[in-house]
Design an enzyme around this catalytic site. Structure first.
Site, PDB file in Angstrom:
ATOM      1  CD  GLN A 118      -3.004  -1.222   2.387  1.00  0.00           C
ATOM      2  OE1 GLN A 118      -2.932  -0.336   3.181  1.00  0.00           O
ATOM      3  NE2 GLN A 118      -3.775  -2.141   2.660  1.00  0.00           N
ATOM      4  CG  HIS A 181      -3.917   0.580   7.653  1.00  0.00           C
ATOM      5  ND1 HIS A 181      -4.940   0.023   8.420  1.00  0.00           N
ATOM      6  CD2 HIS A 181      -4.407  -0.405   6.442  1.00  0.00           C
ATOM      7  CE1 HIS A 181      -5.878  -0.926   8.083  1.00  0.00           C
ATOM      8  NE2 HIS A 181      -5.027  -1.199   6.628  1.00  0.00           N
ATOM      9  CD  GLU A 277     -15.956   4.902  11.834  1.00  0.00           C
ATOM     10  OE1 GLU A 277     -16.051   4.035  12.691  1.00  0.00           O
ATOM     11  OE2 GLU A 277     -15.513   6.033  11.759  1.00  0.00           O
ATOM     12  CE1 TYR A 287     -15.512  12.226  14.406  1.00  0.00           C
ATOM     13  CE2 TYR A 287     -13.438  13.041  15.265  1.00  0.00           C
ATOM     14  CZ  TYR A 287     -14.522  13.351  14.935  1.00  0.00           C
ATOM     15  OH  TYR A 287     -15.233  14.355  14.887  1.00  0.00           O
ATOM     16  CE1 TYR A 298     -10.415  -6.631   5.970  1.00  0.00           C
ATOM     17  CE2 TYR A 298      -8.464  -6.198   7.401  1.00  0.00           C
ATOM     18  CZ  TYR A 298      -9.488  -5.875   6.330  1.00  0.00           C
ATOM     19  OH  TYR A 298      -9.224  -4.467   5.786  1.00  0.00           O
TER      20      TYR A 298
END
Length: 407
Positions: A118, A181, A277, A287, A298
């Site tokens: 990523q 991430h 979200e 949050y 997962y």
């Protein structure tokens, strides 16, 4: 430019300002068709927080390929003169699509990136004063000396086919041994400050960091354009707290945009199996991740204690289970598609669509999946100066698509 043999009837609710002329619902109140929820026993905190009614308005569109042969295009940003910046994730390359439709070679002068998984070259932004200073900004996965890596943000002056005077203006801490991430969206606020979205790096060590204030994993960060800290940030002057933090308790934010009507930041972040979200992150607020969340691991197990609410932690404005896998985001306020005005448009990876949210008083009142006939993962969504929608497709042979009304 090569025109695709694709013209799709697209649904769009007429005018977000409350118009209903031409609105059609085959089954009033029914949500967008999807698979069953991963966590069916979880209940929303308030009505309309998930599975809003599906809405349609039958807007026909034309899709044109304006750039192709791109390796994993990730971020798009228009320059004031109409040229389009495009980041290629894994290669760590920046390309420029000219107003003549020609794609440049790689822009020179960018720093090295961690291009695995990523990581790579991520979000882009153009300085609001670009016409004066020529500055562009990019987020990327930066390698560290000890073999770890982190999200970083750099800026430089775009001169011809290179960037000069490159400065790193933000480095995420702590640096970890992970390739996931990174977050990486960059959004300028109306006051000239820069919002940076980050991720918590996925691994358990990073996940715990999302609730800590001595680092910047799992945060929305707000800095000045030179990397200094705005004096009105919520944690300025607090011992042991990173002053660049704007909000915390986030998982992995890959969509972010400013609402042009209010000037406020909105973001969409990835959940695990369920739990994507939509949030409007406010200064100093928590949050919830990983303490509260919708969806599950997962593996199918609960996330932490399986909580979806806790005092002192914010609820999302909206969530999805199953996920859409959000990537890229724009508020539509142009005149080219009147039916989309005031709507939020979100790129979908797993959903292979542009997800349209109809908003009213800060709440989601309708949802639609656009461009599903493309059957491609949508990595970024922006609105061009011409009012057209521009999309980056997530592929090793990726494209930039231009969406206009048919005819």
């Amino acid at each position: 430019m090569r025109r695709l043999l694709l013209t799709t009837a697209i649904a769009g609710l007429v005018a977000a300002c409350g118009g209903t002329e031409g609105q059609a619902r085959s089954n009033p109140g029914a949500p967008v068709a999807s698979k069953p929820a991963n966590a069916p026993d979880q209940r929303p905190a308030f009505a309309g927080q998930t599975r809003a009614p599906e809405v349609k308005s039958n807007v026909a569109v034309q899709v044109t390929t304006v750039a192709e042969g791109l390796n994993m295009p990730w971020g798009l940003a228009f320059l004031p003169d109409g040229r389009l910046l495009i980041s290629e994730k894994h290669l760590g390359q920046l390309r420029i699509l000219g107003t003549d439709g020609k794609l440049s070679g790689p822009v020179q002068g960018l720093p090295a990136v961690v291009g695995a998984d990523q990581g790579g070259l991520l979000g882009l932004a153009v300085d609001p004063k670009f016409s004066e200073n020529g500055l562009i900004y990019w987020a990327y996965a930066e390698p560290a000396e000890n073999g770890t890596n982190h999200t970083a943000v750099a800026r430089g002056k775009l001169t011809g086919d290179r960037v000069e005077n490159v400065q790193v203006i933000f480095r995420q801490t702590p640096s970890l041994n992970s390739t996931k991430h990174y977050g990486g969206r960059l959004v300028f606020a109306p006051d000239g400050t820069l919002f940076v979205t980050t991720g918590e790096r996925s691994i358990l060590e990073g996940r715990a960091q999302a609730q800590r204030l001595d680092g910047t994993l799992g945060k929305v960060v707000r800095i000045n354009s030179d990397g200094s800290i705005p004096k009105d940030n919520p944690f300025v002057g607090k011992a042991g707290v990173k002053p660049e933090i704007w909000s915390y308790g986030h998982r992995n934010i890959l969509s972010a945009a400013i609402d042009p009507k209010t000037g406020k930041l909105w973001e969409v972040e990835h959940g695990a199996r369920g739990g994507d979200e939509l949030n409007q992150p406010q200064a100093g607020k928590d949050y919830g991740w990983p303490t509260i969340t919708y969806g599950m691991e997962y593996s199918g197990k609960p996330i932490g204690a399986g909580l979806t609410a806790k005092e002192g932690m914010e609820q999302p404005v909206y969530y999805w289970d199953p996920v859409i896998a959000p990537a890229g985001m724009a508020f539509y306020e142009a005149d080219l598609f009147p039916a989309w005005k005031g709507n939020i448009l979100i790129g979908g990876l797993a959903s292979k669509a542009v997800v349209r949210l109809v908003m009213q008083d800060g709440k989601v009142v309708g949802e639609e999946r656009l461009l599903t006939d493309l059957n491609e993962r949508i990595r970024d969504v922006i609105v061009g100066p011409d009012g057209a929608l521009y999309l980056a497709t997530d592929s090793k042979n990726g494209r930039v698509l231009k969406v206009t009304p048919k005819g």
